[in-house]
Design a protein around this motif. Structure first.
Motif, PDB file in Angstrom:
ATOM      1  N   GLU A  49       3.969  -8.389   9.442  1.00  0.00           N
ATOM      2  CA  GLU A  49       4.950  -9.054  10.303  1.00  0.00           C
ATOM      3  C   GLU A  49       5.124  -8.251  11.588  1.00  0.00           C
ATOM      4  OE1 GLU A  49       6.633 -11.824   9.453  1.00  0.00           O
ATOM      5  OE2 GLU A  49       6.330 -12.001   7.287  1.00  0.00           O
ATOM      6  N   GLY A  50       5.248  -8.960  12.710  1.00  0.00           N
ATOM      7  CA  GLY A  50       5.459  -8.294  13.984  1.00  0.00           C
ATOM      8  C   GLY A  50       4.316  -8.577  14.949  1.00  0.00           C
ATOM      9  N   PHE A  52       7.572  -6.352  16.555  1.00  0.00           N
ATOM     10  CA  PHE A  52       8.951  -6.524  16.968  1.00  0.00           C
ATOM     11  C   PHE A  52       9.273  -5.454  18.020  1.00  0.00           C
ATOM     12  CE2 PHE A  52       8.659  -7.491  12.375  1.00  0.00           C
ATOM     13  CZ  PHE A  52       8.959  -8.849  12.400  1.00  0.00           C
ATOM     14  N   GLU A  53      10.060  -5.817  18.998  1.00  0.00           N
ATOM     15  CA  GLU A  53      10.534  -4.818  19.962  1.00  0.00           C
ATOM     16  C   GLU A  53      11.808  -4.163  19.440  1.00  0.00           C
ATOM     17  OE1 GLU A  53       8.955  -5.817  24.450  1.00  0.00           O
ATOM     18  OE2 GLU A  53      11.105  -5.795  24.027  1.00  0.00           O
ATOM     19  N   PHE A  54      11.955  -2.872  19.768  1.00  0.00           N
ATOM     20  CA  PHE A  54      13.129  -2.154  19.284  1.00  0.00           C
ATOM     21  C   PHE A  54      13.581  -1.142  20.328  1.00  0.00           C
ATOM     22  CE2 PHE A  54      15.299   1.131  16.716  1.00  0.00           C
ATOM     23  CZ  PHE A  54      16.256   0.315  16.109  1.00  0.00           C
ATOM     24  N   ARG A  65       7.514  -0.760  19.764  1.00  0.00           N
ATOM     25  CA  ARG A  65       7.148  -1.865  18.887  1.00  0.00           C
ATOM     26  C   ARG A  65       7.015  -1.357  17.457  1.00  0.00           C
ATOM     27  NH1 ARG A  65       2.279  -5.217  22.015  1.00  0.00           N
ATOM     28  NH2 ARG A  65       3.644  -6.563  23.269  1.00  0.00           N
ATOM     29  N   TYR A  66       7.241  -2.261  16.509  1.00  0.00           N
ATOM     30  CA  TYR A  66       6.944  -1.917  15.117  1.00  0.00           C
ATOM     31  C   TYR A  66       6.480  -3.150  14.369  1.00  0.00           C
ATOM     32  CZ  TYR A  66      11.488  -3.874  13.549  1.00  0.00           C
ATOM     33  OH  TYR A  66      12.544  -4.692  13.259  1.00  0.00           O
ATOM     34  N   TRP A  67       5.729  -2.882  13.329  1.00  0.00           N
ATOM     35  CA  TRP A  67       5.216  -3.906  12.424  1.00  0.00           C
ATOM     36  C   TRP A  67       5.666  -3.556  11.007  1.00  0.00           C
ATOM     37  CZ3 TRP A  67       2.815  -1.709  16.431  1.00  0.00           C
ATOM     38  CH2 TRP A  67       2.112  -2.497  17.355  1.00  0.00           C
ATOM     39  N   GLU A 164      17.399  -1.257  10.398  1.00  0.00           N
ATOM     40  CA  GLU A 164      17.042  -2.561  10.960  1.00  0.00           C
ATOM     41  C   GLU A 164      16.027  -3.275  10.068  1.00  0.00           C
ATOM     42  OE1 GLU A 164      17.083  -5.721  13.716  1.00  0.00           O
ATOM     43  OE2 GLU A 164      18.425  -4.000  13.492  1.00  0.00           O
ATOM     44  N   ARG A 168      15.987  -7.116   6.388  1.00  0.00           N
ATOM     45  CA  ARG A 168      15.106  -8.169   5.872  1.00  0.00           C
ATOM     46  C   ARG A 168      14.349  -7.769   4.621  1.00  0.00           C
ATOM     47  NH1 ARG A 168      11.285 -10.805  10.271  1.00  0.00           N
ATOM     48  NH2 ARG A 168      10.783 -12.030   8.405  1.00  0.00           N
TER      49      ARG A 168
END
Length: 322
Positions: A49-50, A52-54, A65-67, A164, A168
């Motif tokens: 997934e990703g 995603f910006e953080f 970014r992270y996945w 964070e 999920r």
């Protein structure tokens, strides 16, 4: 005896031979990926997934970014192990040297390691949004985060990023069920996280680790001297032993520059860890010991050797023969 045999077999596996040339010779630094690092059609694949910006409060003005790798059969009622890997853009690259998601797919499918959630994070970049054209290149705040010996980076992980992610996906709390890894400056960042917070990370994967003076800053005016990673062998020898399981890898053709000699620095790390254990034994100290393994090769400053042995490193950390 069983443990001794397993250790010997692991040592053989970690010796990863380089590619043979037609004349029977081999080129330094050639470390081919094995089957456990390749994608197989008959192996169920976890979800990546990703990105995603953080934005992290620990590093104002940066973005990363992270996945998240979610293993097959993920069950929040049975939180999986956790693997955090620095330089996430390279760790997740399906054509790169590490290919961590494929390794996790294969080892989990075989039952060689428990189900594991992967969090792959880039260093921060000094911008409002992560530059779309960076590709595999390093963001510009990498050294400030990875090569520092203070707790800013591990605070970012434990107090901001992982909470964070936990909104999920659940993952293990016990440090022995958590590993943190990286290559080069990402490796020293991983070691620093475990050194400062062994209650959060009990296992470290260190490939071509930058235990050198990149983070060093001389005293200037009212500002005191800032130490670099070359201080770690001294800290290890003069500090209480942390309950850390650590794998070190490096090559004899690694960097030698104004920051230090990488191969010598990694050997100093190993010597310090072994000395600390031996000294504790001599003193009758009943506390923890470092669990240490290493693999020295002839590679340069490259992820190739680390990628080739990664499956066996993960087996050593979490495998059935541990």
């Amino acid at each position: 005896m069983r443990t001794m045999v397993a250790a010997l077999l692991l040592g053989v596996a970690l010796a990863s031979p380089a590619v043979a040339q037609p004349d029977g010779k081999r080129l330094p630094g050639d470390y081919p990926l094995g089957s456990d690092s390749l994608v197989h059609a008959d192996v169920a694949h976890g979800r990546l997934e990703g990105p995603f910006e953080f934005h992290a409060a620990a590093f104002p003005g940066t973005v990363r970014r992270y996945w998240v790798y979610v293993p097959v059969g993920y069950d929040p009622a049975r939180p999986p192990n956790l693997l955090v890997f620095q330089d996430g853009q390279r760790a997740t690259n399906p054509a790169g040297s590490l290919r961590v998601p494929a390794v996790l797919d294969n080892l989990i499918a075989k039952g060689d390691i428990p189900p594991t959630l992967g969090v792959f994070v880039t260093p921060g970049n000094l911008s409002d949004h992560y530059p779309p054209n960076l590709g595999m290149s390093n963001p510009d705040h990498r050294a400030a985060e990875y090569d520092a010996l203070d707790d800013s980076y591990v605070r970012m992980l434990t107090q901001e990023l992982l909470p964070e992610v936990a909104k999920r996906w659940r993952f293990a709390d016990a440090p022995e069920r958590r590993a943190i890894g990286g290559t080069s400056s990402g490796a020293i960042a991983a070691f620093t996280a475990a050194w400062l917070r062994p209650d959060a990370f009990g296992n470290v994967i260190s490939f071509i680790g930058s235990y050198t003076s990149i983070g060093y800053r001389p005293a200037s005016g009212a500002m005191p001297m800032v130490p670099g990673g070359d201080l770690y062998p001294t800290l290890i020898r003069k500090s209480p032993i942390r309950p850390i399981r650590l794998f070190l890898q490096d090559g004899s053709n690694d960097l030698d520059n104004e920051h230090g000699n990488w191969f010598l620095a990694n050997q100093q790390m190993l010597a310090a860890l072994n000395w600390a254990n031996a000294h504790a034994d001599e003193q009758g100290d009943k506390g923890p010991r470092y669990a240490v393994r290493h693999a020295w090769g002839d590679g340069a400053h490259s992820d190739a050797h680390g990628g080739a042995i990664l499956p066996d490193v993960l087996r050593w950390i979490w495998g059935k023969t541990r």
